[in-house]
Design an enzyme around this catalytic site. Structure first.
Site, PDB file in Angstrom:
ATOM      1  N   GLU A 236      10.451  -5.622   3.432  1.00 16.65           N
ATOM      2  CA  GLU A 236      10.669  -6.913   2.782  1.00 16.65           C
ATOM      3  C   GLU A 236      10.250  -6.876   1.312  1.00 16.65           C
ATOM      4  O   GLU A 236      10.958  -7.370   0.423  1.00 16.65           O
ATOM      5  CB  GLU A 236       9.890  -8.017   3.509  1.00 16.65           C
ATOM      6  CG  GLU A 236      10.305  -8.241   4.951  1.00 16.65           C
ATOM      7  CD  GLU A 236       9.476  -7.444   5.947  1.00 16.65           C
ATOM      8  OE1 GLU A 236       9.428  -7.848   7.114  1.00 16.65           O
ATOM      9  OE2 GLU A 236       8.890  -6.408   5.542  1.00 16.65           O
TER      10      GLU A 236
ATOM     11  N   HIS B  48      -0.581 -39.117   9.758  1.00 11.48           N
ATOM     12  CA  HIS B  48       0.663 -39.843   9.997  1.00 11.48           C
ATOM     13  C   HIS B  48       1.677 -38.957  10.726  1.00 11.48           C
ATOM     14  O   HIS B  48       2.871 -39.258  10.731  1.00 11.48           O
ATOM     15  CB  HIS B  48       1.235 -40.336   8.673  1.00 11.48           C
ATOM     16  CG  HIS B  48       0.335 -41.308   7.970  1.00 11.48           C
ATOM     17  ND1 HIS B  48       0.412 -42.669   8.161  1.00 11.48           N
ATOM     18  CD2 HIS B  48      -0.696 -41.101   7.120  1.00 11.48           C
ATOM     19  CE1 HIS B  48      -0.515 -43.266   7.433  1.00 11.48           C
ATOM     20  NE2 HIS B  48      -1.205 -42.340   6.798  1.00 11.48           N
TER      21      HIS B  48
ATOM     22  N   LYS C 130       8.267  -4.445  13.521  1.00 13.64           N
ATOM     23  CA  LYS C 130       8.811  -3.704  12.371  1.00 13.64           C
ATOM     24  C   LYS C 130       9.702  -2.557  12.837  1.00 13.64           C
ATOM     25  O   LYS C 130      10.778  -2.316  12.288  1.00 13.64           O
ATOM     26  CB  LYS C 130       7.667  -3.146  11.531  1.00 13.64           C
ATOM     27  CG  LYS C 130       6.833  -4.173  10.792  1.00 13.64           C
ATOM     28  CD  LYS C 130       5.728  -3.481  10.011  1.00 13.64           C
ATOM     29  CE  LYS C 130       4.835  -4.457   9.284  1.00 13.64           C
ATOM     30  NZ  LYS C 130       3.735  -3.761   8.566  1.00 13.64           N
TER      31      LYS C 130
ATOM     32  N   GLU D  10      -3.943 -12.481  14.080  1.00 15.51           N
ATOM     33  CA  GLU D  10      -3.662 -11.058  13.989  1.00 15.51           C
ATOM     34  C   GLU D  10      -4.903 -10.245  14.355  1.00 15.51           C
ATOM     35  O   GLU D  10      -4.805  -9.127  14.855  1.00 15.51           O
ATOM     36  CB  GLU D  10      -3.177 -10.693  12.581  1.00 15.51           C
ATOM     37  CG  GLU D  10      -2.508  -9.332  12.496  1.00 15.51           C
ATOM     38  CD  GLU D  10      -1.777  -9.125  11.177  1.00 15.51           C
ATOM     39  OE1 GLU D  10      -0.592  -9.520  11.079  1.00 15.51           O
ATOM     40  OE2 GLU D  10      -2.384  -8.573  10.236  1.00 15.51           O
TER      41      GLU D  10
ATOM     42  N   GLY E  32      -5.085  -5.437   5.714  1.00 18.81           N
ATOM     43  CA  GLY E  32      -4.214  -6.305   4.924  1.00 18.81           C
ATOM     44  C   GLY E  32      -4.661  -7.747   4.882  1.00 18.81           C
ATOM     45  O   GLY E  32      -4.672  -8.380   3.827  1.00 18.81           O
ATOM     46  N   ARG E  33      -5.080  -8.295   6.020  1.00 17.67           N
ATOM     47  CA  ARG E  33      -5.466  -9.706   6.065  1.00 17.67           C
ATOM     48  C   ARG E  33      -6.854  -9.935   5.477  1.00 17.67           C
ATOM     49  O   ARG E  33      -7.304 -11.080   5.402  1.00 17.67           O
ATOM     50  CB  ARG E  33      -5.381 -10.226   7.494  1.00 17.67           C
ATOM     51  CG  ARG E  33      -6.192  -9.446   8.514  1.00 17.67           C
ATOM     52  CD  ARG E  33      -5.789  -9.854   9.924  1.00 17.67           C
ATOM     53  NE  ARG E  33      -6.409  -9.045  10.964  1.00 17.67           N
ATOM     54  CZ  ARG E  33      -5.936  -7.869  11.367  1.00 17.67           C
ATOM     55  NH1 ARG E  33      -4.865  -7.343  10.782  1.00 17.67           N
ATOM     56  NH2 ARG E  33      -6.526  -7.204  12.345  1.00 17.67           N
TER      57      ARG E  33
ATOM     58  N   LYS F 245       0.830  -1.209   0.000  1.00 13.25           N
ATOM     59  CA  LYS F 245       0.000   0.000   0.000  1.00 13.25           C
ATOM     60  C   LYS F 245       0.860   1.254   0.000  1.00 13.25           C
ATOM     61  O   LYS F 245       0.641   2.183  -0.778  1.00 13.25           O
ATOM     62  CB  LYS F 245      -0.940   0.002   1.205  1.00 13.25           C
ATOM     63  CG  LYS F 245      -1.861   1.216   1.252  1.00 13.25           C
ATOM     64  CD  LYS F 245      -2.749   1.237   2.495  1.00 13.25           C
ATOM     65  CE  LYS F 245      -3.825   0.203   2.448  1.00 13.25           C
ATOM     66  NZ  LYS F 245      -4.802   0.341   3.564  1.00 13.25           N
TER      67      LYS F 245
END
Length: 546
Positions: A212, A384, A512, A353, A267-268, A206
């Site tokens: 990153e 398993h 951050k 979050e 964001g999520r 945004k």
């Protein structure tokens, strides 16, 4: 003690839970022949069976009273009406507007947001059509065959999960790739497999300043220019999902190919926005809009269904019941089939979050449990691995089992085997296996008395582990859209019960900030700046830094 815990509804549930904890799921079925039909709901193409949860009609009655006292549905209405329910950031929460296929006016600060949303969707269609039809070509005139999304968090997990889920719907021989981690090996290994002449990068940030994402984007940019040798090539191989026009243009991306979104898109919850551009490029814009339609169908159900019939409300309340009254600390998400293999990771962010909060909307520290730890993995692989803990461990672990009934890739009896395993696991978690049953099995197999006495206790499974099963006919965009929206809304419901802001993430911001402070110190010693433990770790890094 908080008002929530002191409330009559909460106290009634506490008392009710003491009784319910002593009742086995098998007894609940024995005592109610119609249970399997009473605790099931079909909404937006999803068939949801929550009869294996440790609830009774009385449990749901008390939970709905709690929801009424906490004004959950009033808060729901406020969200759909564009109220600023994200109070710490003073923002509306309107991801539901992004998939409002009925185009009903939805207001934010008195302005209908639908015209701008529809404009972005039209721009996405024009662009994706140009790529698919070969009108958008790379710098050397080649067609685009590979799309690489560069983002992190919500700008990565959502599109990545959806593309993986809907791989059977991929069109135009397009391949989708994702880069999120700043670890250099991730982007280096991917770039080795790609042809720069045929690769399109979608940079999703945004602010266009996410550390990153921009670091990886500049690495990709250098890789492209090593091939093209001309700065103008950047505009042919990069587009942006951002709102920072100046930074996008400085990078070399034409602002005509910058797709924006809004502050009221968390964001999520952003895969429904232009953040979903990689999805549209991968499965086509028609497929992307079908995804929106599935989510919209669930939205309309959540918005309009009465409390007794409202599936997201019911499941959100069951989550609260499991966490706060039965003592469950986690929720296992167990998709059967590989297509939804990334759903647990996506829901980790969506839930943890959102509801990983310890301060309520009034600024008071809570004295009750909030957001469960969400984890899981695809079946039958997990059977398993970690299912042993589900069957014979010491923790109460509610589970969601999820599967498409039909597969797009039928091979022999494999889909039937997959579904049989799903049903077997939910049944085994519910019923368990008693010591007497184990002894009878061992006797029938010819085991002697000493062996039975020694081994039988180790084979006992207590059962009584709660689960919900979610089935749908096939892995279509509509089904996946409805499934994700269902989880979004049940997360909302739990957060509303807990009286927390499910839409901020200040804990993420702290990490951050500290990373930015530490970055200069990683390569250059700055003694005495940080705490003793961090200083010691920096010294170890400096010893091996080259």
């Amino acid at each position: 003690m908080s008002q929530l815990i002191q409330s009559a509804a909460w106290q009634a549930l506490e008392t009710h839970a003491q009784t319910q904890k002593r009742i086995h799921l098998a007894d609940l079925f024995d005592g109610n022949p119609g249970r399997a039909q009473a605790f099931v709901s079909s909404v937006a193409g999803l068939h949801v069976d929550y009869s294996k949860q440790r609830i009774t009609p009385e449990t749901l009655k008390l939970l709905r009273q709690l929801a009424n006292d906490q004004d959950v549905l009033t808060r729901r209405d406020a969200m759909f009406e564009g109220a600023r329910i994200n109070t710490t950031e003073n923002r509306a929460v309107l991801h539901v507007a992004l998939r409002n296929r009925g185009n009903r006016p939805i207001l934010a600060d008195g302005k209908d947001v639908m015209p701008e949303i529809n404009d972005v969707l039209r721009r996405m269609r024009r662009f994706t059509d140009a790529v698919h039809e070969g009108r958008w070509l790379g710098c050397s005139g080649e067609r685009i065959t590979d799309v690489v999304n560069i983002g992190i968090g919500g700008s990565d997990l959502g599109p990545r999960m959806i593309c993986h889920a809907l791989a059977s719907h991929a069109q135009y021989d397009m391949r989708a790739h994702f880069i999120a981690n700043i670890a250099p090996s991730e982007i280096a290994n991917l770039l080795k497999t790609l042809d720069p002449a045929r690769t399109l990068f979608v940079v999703a940030s945004k602010t266009f300043t996410t550390q990153e994402t921009l670091t990886n984007a500049h690495t990709a940019r250098r890789w492209l220019l090593d091939f093209a040798g001309d700065e103008t090539a950047v505009a042919k191989h990069f587009v942006a999902v951002s709102t920072n026009r100046a930074e996008v243009e400085a990078f070399g991306i034409d602002a005509e190919h910058m797709f924006g979104f809004w502050d009221w898109v968390g964001g999520r919850y952003s895969l429904w926005s232009a953040i979903g551009l990689p999805i549209a490029l991968y499965i086509g814009m028609d497929g992307f809009e079908r995804l929106l339609e599935g989510a919209h169908a669930m939205d309309e159900h959540f918005r309009t269904a009465p409390a007794a019939e409202n599936l997201p409300l019911t499941l959100g309340l069951i989550d609260v019941w499991n966490s706060n009254f039965l003592g469950a600390e986690t929720l296992a998400v167990l998709p059967y089939g590989t297509r939804l293999g990334r759903l647990p990771a996506y829901l980790q962010q969506a839930s943890m979050e959102s509801n990983g909060k310890s301060v309520d909307l009034d600024g008071h520290r809570v004295d009750y449990v909030t957001g469960p730890v969400v984890w899981g993995g695809p079946g039958t692989n997990g059977q398993h691995a970690f299912y042993q803990l589900l069957h014979q461990g010491t923790r109460l672990i509610p589970s969601d089992f999820i599967a498409a009934i039909r597969t797009h890739t039928p091979i022999g009896d494999q889909q039937a085997m997959l579904l049989a395993n799903l049903l077997a696991q939910t049944r085994a978690l519910m019923l368990g296996r008693s010591l007497e049953a184990v002894k009878q099995e061992m006797q029938a197999s010819g085991a002697d008395a000493d062996t039975i006495a020694r081994i039988a206790p180790h084979r006992v499974c207590l059962g009584n582990q709660p689960s919900t099963t979610i089935l749908f006919p096939q892995m279509t965009p509509e089904a996946v859209g409805a499934l994700v929206a269902l989880y979004e809304h049940r997360i909302f419901v739990a957060g509303a019960i807990w009286h927390i802001d499910s839409y901020d993430q200040w804990g993420v911001e702290l990490g951050k900030q500290m990373a930015g402070e530490l970055l200069p110190a990683v390569g250059h010693a700055a003694p005495g700046t940080f705490d003793a433990s961090t200083e010691a770790l920096l010294q170890t890094i400096h010893q091996h830094w080259v």
